[in-house]
Every structure is written in C-alpha cells, then in structure tokens.
Design an enzyme around this catalytic site. Structure first.
Site, PDB file in Angstrom:
ATOM      1  N   HIS A 199     -10.539   1.492   4.714  1.00 21.15           N
ATOM      2  CA  HIS A 199      -9.284   1.511   4.825  1.00 21.15           C
ATOM      3  C   HIS A 199      -8.805   1.428   6.177  1.00 21.15           C
ATOM      4  O   HIS A 199      -8.269   2.229   6.822  1.00 21.15           O
ATOM      5  CB  HIS A 199      -8.747   3.007   4.479  1.00 21.15           C
ATOM      6  N   TYR A 234       5.434   9.312   3.268  1.00 23.70           N
ATOM      7  CA  TYR A 234       5.397   8.565   2.048  1.00 23.70           C
ATOM      8  C   TYR A 234       4.210   9.381   1.175  1.00 23.70           C
ATOM      9  O   TYR A 234       3.906   9.022   0.130  1.00 23.70           O
ATOM     10  CB  TYR A 234       4.985   7.076   2.251  1.00 23.70           C
ATOM     11  N   GLU A 244       1.129   1.831  -4.723  1.00 21.49           N
ATOM     12  CA  GLU A 244       2.663   1.859  -4.388  1.00 21.49           C
ATOM     13  C   GLU A 244       3.592   0.905  -3.712  1.00 21.49           C
ATOM     14  O   GLU A 244       2.919   0.220  -2.802  1.00 21.49           O
ATOM     15  CB  GLU A 244       3.140   3.229  -3.603  1.00 21.49           C
ATOM     16  N   GLN A 257     -14.943  -2.615   4.542  1.00 23.84           N
ATOM     17  CA  GLN A 257     -13.569  -3.364   4.066  1.00 23.84           C
ATOM     18  C   GLN A 257     -12.958  -3.813   5.581  1.00 23.84           C
ATOM     19  O   GLN A 257     -11.828  -4.362   5.519  1.00 23.84           O
ATOM     20  CB  GLN A 257     -12.476  -2.319   3.674  1.00 23.84           C
ATOM     21  N   TYR A 297     -11.153   8.685  -7.996  1.00 25.19           N
ATOM     22  CA  TYR A 297     -12.109   7.751  -8.844  1.00 25.19           C
ATOM     23  C   TYR A 297     -12.967   8.681  -9.515  1.00 25.19           C
ATOM     24  O   TYR A 297     -13.791   9.521  -9.292  1.00 25.19           O
ATOM     25  CB  TYR A 297     -12.841   7.043  -7.679  1.00 25.19           C
TER      26      TYR A 297
END
Lengths: 374, 374
Positions: free
Chosen positions: A152, A255, A245, A89, A266
C-alpha cells in the site's frame, strides 16, 4: 464563385458529419476497438506520461525509466533514476511531466525509498530530463514515518490547476494510520513542486497534524485525474475484499477508511470497522463489489471517440479490463468493461495527445497499447 | 431478579448482534449465497407473486398459471386463464396479487391477446382466485391499436401506493409508436383496478391523447417496482444494442425512445435518433452498455440480508445474472452481479415474505430458486 464556395462548405460539412457518425458507430459496436501494441516486453510497467513532442516516459516497477518514441518502436533507458526499494507492491511507481516541461524540462517520479534499516516509504523526486538522463534531482516528498511493510504505497502524481502537485498514498498495510493526521500514510498529499507546503492546505499550522495532507482516510490510491471542467481531483482507491471507491478529493475531508467501508476482511469475510456510513465521513461517488483492483484513471476529452467525451476510464488489474464510467455531472450513470481479458492486468490508462487511449499492462511481459476506433 | 433480567437482556443483545454480523459476512463473502431450487421443470416462467399465506402464483409464458405451495413442492394448474397469443416475446406475462387479496381474492394477469386477424396487444385481466380457479374474470386493459408484431409487449403489473395499477408496455417493435400519445405502445399505463382512468392522470381530457398513459417514450419495460420509502415507481427498459435504462416514472414525462438512447442499431451498430440527450426528455438514472436484457425488479427491504437493505435487484436475461444496485437516494453507487451463469436467464426477482429473494429463470426447463445467506 461565392455560390460554389457555399456548396463546397456544405458538402464538407456533410462529409464531416458522416465521418463523425461512422466513428461513433465503430466505437459503440462490439469488437470495434482497434488495439495496437506499440511496445511489448515491458517489465511490470507502472506509469505513463507524454512529453510535448509525443514521446513517452514509461516507468517499470523494478526501477527502470524508459523513454519511448511516439510510435513506441525506439526505446532508451533513462539514466539517473534513484535506487528504489522494489519488492511487494513497491518499486518505481508513477511518472509525471511538468505542465511547463517545454520551459523547465522537469519530470517527477514517485517510488519507494528505504532507510538503512530497510524501512520503506513513498518518495517523490523532481529532476530535469536532459537527453536521456535525469539531472538536478531533488527529493521533494518523503512519506513519514517509514515502516517495514511492502504494501500500500499508492501512488499517482497529478498536477492541480494551480500547479501544486497531488501525491496519492496508501495506508502502508496498517489501516489505523489512515485516520492519524500526524502520519502521511493513508492520505492524499498536496505540495508545491519545490517540496514546500501551500499556505491554503487544510491542516497548515495545526499542532500534531501534517501540513502536507489534503485529505485522509484513504486505503490505497492508485488512480487520480483532474476533471477537465471542474478542475477537481477525482481519485479511486483499493478496498479490502470489495469496496474499491471512486471519490472527489475535497480539502480536509475524511474518506472513512478503516472506520467505514463497503468491503470486508479478505478470506474470512468479516465486517471491518463500523459499517458503510458515518457522520463526518465521505460517501464514495461509486464503489465496486467485488473489487476490480483499480489502477490508473483518465477523463476522456479527445475527438477520436466523440461518444465517450466526458467519460472516465479506469484500469482494472483484477479483471484485466478497462472500465468506462459514463457521468452525468458527478453521478456515475453507466459502467462498461472493455478489453476484457484481452491484454492483461491494466495498470495505467492515459489519453494521448492524438486523442487515442493508451494503456499499460502490469505483467512480467507487459505491453503499451494504443486504443482507437476500428 | 431485576439485575438478572438486565444481564440476560444484554447477553441476548450480544447474541443478536453476533448473528447479524455473521449474516452480513456471509452475504458479502464469495460463494456465500445459499441457492435452493424450490421448483424445476417450469416452462419459461415469467412472473411470480406471493399470496398472503406464502403460496406462490407463477405464470408460464405458454399460457399456464401455477399455484405452488410455500416450499414449492406441490403445484396445481389454475383453471380459467384466458387464451393467450403465445409466440415471439408474447404469451402469458406477469401475475400480481391485489394488496387487499385477503378480502377480495383478486389477482391480475398481463398477457398477449389477439383479434381474429391475428393482431396482437398486451391485455390485463382481473379475476378472483377461488380454490385453484379464476372466476369473475374481466379484461380491464387492452393495448390499442393491435398489430401483427410478436415483439415488445412489456409487461409488469405493480400497484401504486393509492391502489391504482401500473401496467408497463413496449413499443411493439415499431419504435415511432413510443412518441405517439394517441397510441398505448411504448408507454407506462396507470388505471384503476376496475379499468377506469384516474382523474389525475397527466393526459386526461386532452384531445388525441390516451388518458391511460402515465409516461411515454419507453422501448420495452419488463421490470418495475415501487420504492419502499418514496412510493415512486422505478422502471427499467430494454435498450436496442446497449442502452438498457433505469428510470423513475414521473407523470407526463417523455423518456426519449427512439429520439434519444445510449444504444445503437443491432448488428450494424449505427446511431439511432438524435443522440443521447435532448431538452424535454428524461435522462436515465443509470444505463447498461452492453445490454444486460433486464427483466424483473425488486427493492430489498428484508432482514435476511441486512447489508442489502435499500438495494435494488434486477434480473438479467442475457448475462444470466442477478444485478444488485446499491443506492444513495436516487443515485446508483455500485453494481454487483450475483449468480453469474449459475441458474440461467433471470426473468423475475421478488422478495418473499420471509425476506429471502426468489428468482425465476426463463428456460425451457426453468426454475424457481430461493436465495438466502449461506
């Protein structure tokens, strides 16, 4: 003459009103969105930023920064981009233009940097744009500690109203890092544009806590935008399976990831953490089940779509759609999905200086598209 | 012995927790919803209500009321249903069972009645269910004035916490009626179950205003449910092209149709009324663009889907889906669409006494389906 002027004024007002109403109707009706492909054959474009003269900077994940003319027809490759660790990513991520660009020519890039052992982390570069080259480059942020995961990384770059810089990050695929205040991963960062930490950051001068952290408990934030009235930073983050979110960033707040989430693991679908709510942890303003895989975010404040003024736009990678959220203050009161399957995985959405919406698609042959009323 | 009992208690608790977690996971994962067709070949079923013994009453729009066994396998036609004016959007509509049914055997039907000139309006009948027949029938409400249109009749029947009866209506396809307080059309009605008007209705004893009206400015309400904690009545209504709304009914309030709406005129897409907001008129809690064509509504309070407790379920005719709204107080914080295209146009959704969700599909060969975790 005076009477004529009054009559003329009146008739102009009528014309304006009719035009505005026609625009509203066009925007609201089906198939009424005009989609122009300004540039194609973009290789996984990631971030889009406008220069004051209407030209655009577009980052490609593989490590290329492009400078496009305002109509998208001319493109140059910008020299001086740092080597990025692409893969998974990661790679070259967001690009941002300094609010004082006209004076200082500064641009900012977020990207994945690697050390000699191949450990990776999100970094932010500040540089000056001279012609089509970056000069006077300086790394102003490095996620610590670096690890081998290719997942991430975040990240978006947004300037606060006080000219601090927000950098959104991810948990680096290691969820417990998001609750560790001695670890940048899984947090929202706030720094000055010289890389120093603002004195009013919430964890300044606290032992065992990183001063650059503004908020934490985030899984992977790939969209952020400043609310045009409140000046608050709104964020969205990827959930696991479900549980993406929408939040408002508040200093020092937790959070909740991975202690609370509306998502599940998953594949196997088992519960994560302790549930969906816990004292001392923030509830989202809105969440998505199933996940839309959100990327990119902008508040609309232009004139081309008067009916959408104040709305929040979010790109969806997974559903290849542009999500419009209608707001009543901080409350989401409607969700509409535009462009479904029409263009591809939407990676970024930005309002242009002309009041049109511009989107990038995350594809091997991605596009830059301009959206306006039909 | 005491120690053994404690150990047993502990192990049972662990088993319960594991079972609960398995149920949560199943409910949240894809394809995890078990769908059982309890009855098929229903002719445009419209309303579903449970008797205390688990049997079900199902209305069919053409004018038939069915009494089904709890497993759906046996069906009887209930005698004594009034002649209904079917056609267009009208016919036999909702069915409700008195909270004191065990004592008074009362059921209530809403339907379209016509006068000799063919003018139509929503009416409500109260009757006793004796075996498989309605007896002691009495009309307790008639929409006035009746007109020839076959559109926008509503209607749902919901008992208030004080045993008054709410009747939801539509504007009868004539939008200006929704703002006229001397006209039932386009309003929410509140009456006593003998047809009298409660003394505390907002327009009681006001000249030129109908005392039975509780709120107004509604386009066509085909879903309503009492919030299990607050006791307030939540409603949804069909918008024009876009602009379906979710509202909480408050005494005497104006919900804005057709002066304000988030929808536009069908086909041509031109604006309706004055815009989306106006002083003295309520904003919706949530709205849908494009329209989902909502019908049926229930709050979930059962044990089968612990993760969905407190959520609001809404049927969608247009998208053939069951909409789940996650709530934080009166704020919608997520929308999920279940069963997409799987069953058909969803006309009603009801929580059964077993904690399962039951849905009816509005098709020429409609079904009654039971939803539970896989």
């Amino acid at each position: 003459m005076r009477r004529l002027a009054v009559l003329l004024g009146l008739s102009l007002a009528l014309v304006d009103s009719a035009a505005a109403q026609a625009a509203v109707s066009a925007a609201a009706a089906d198939d009424s969105l005009k989609v122009e492909i300004l540039a194609d054959r973009l290789d996984h474009p990631w971030g889009l930023a406008f220069l004051p003269d209407g030209r655009m900077l577009v980052s490609e994940r593989g490590g290329t920064l492009l400078l496009l003319s305002a109509d998208g027809r001319k493109r140059e490759t910008v020299a001086g981009v740092p080597a990025v660790a692409s893969g998974g990513q990661g790679g070259l991520l967001d690009v941002a233009v300094d609010p004082d660009f006209a004076d200082n020519r500064r641009v900012f890039l977020s990207y994945v940097g690697a050390d000699r052992a191949g450990r990776r982390g999100t970094e932010v570069l500040r540089a000056e744009l001279s012609g089509n080259a970056l000069t006077d480059s300086r790394v102003i942020f490095r996620l610590e500690p670096k690890t081998n995961s290719t997942r991430h990384f975040g990240s978006r770059l947004v300037f606060g109203p006080d000219e601090t810089l927000f950098i959104t990050l991810g948990d680096r695929g290691d969820k417990d890092r998001a609750q560790d205040l001695n670890d940048h991963a899984g947090s929202l960062i706030r720094i000055n544009t010289d890389g120093s930490v603002p004195d009013d950051n919430p964890f300044v001068n606290q032992a065992g806590r990183r001063a650059a952290i503004f908020s934490y408990g985030h899984r992977n934030i790939q969209g952020a935008a400043l609310h045009p009235q409140s000046g608050q930073l709104w964020l969205h983050e990827h959930g696991p399976q479900g549980g993406d979110e929408l939040n408002i960033a508040r200093a020092g707040r937790n959070y909740g990831w991975p202690v609370i989430t509306y998502g599940v693991n998953y594949g196997i679908g088992t519960q994560i953490g302790e549930g969906t709510a816990k004292a001392g942890m923030e509830q989202p303003l809105y969440y998505w089940v199933p996940s839309i895989a959100p990327s990119g975010m902008t508040f609309y404040s232009g004139d081309l779509f008067p009916r959408w003024r104040g709305d929040l736009f979010v790109g969806s990678l997974k559903f290849r759609t542009l999500v419009r959220l209608s707001l009543n203050g901080t409350q989401v009161i409607a969700e509409e999905r535009l462009l479904s399957e029409q263009l591809g995985r939407i990676r970024d959405v930005v309002q242009g200086p002309d009041g049109a919406l511009y989107v990038l698609t995350d594809e091997a042959r991605g596009v830059l598209a301009r959206l306006s009323p039909q």
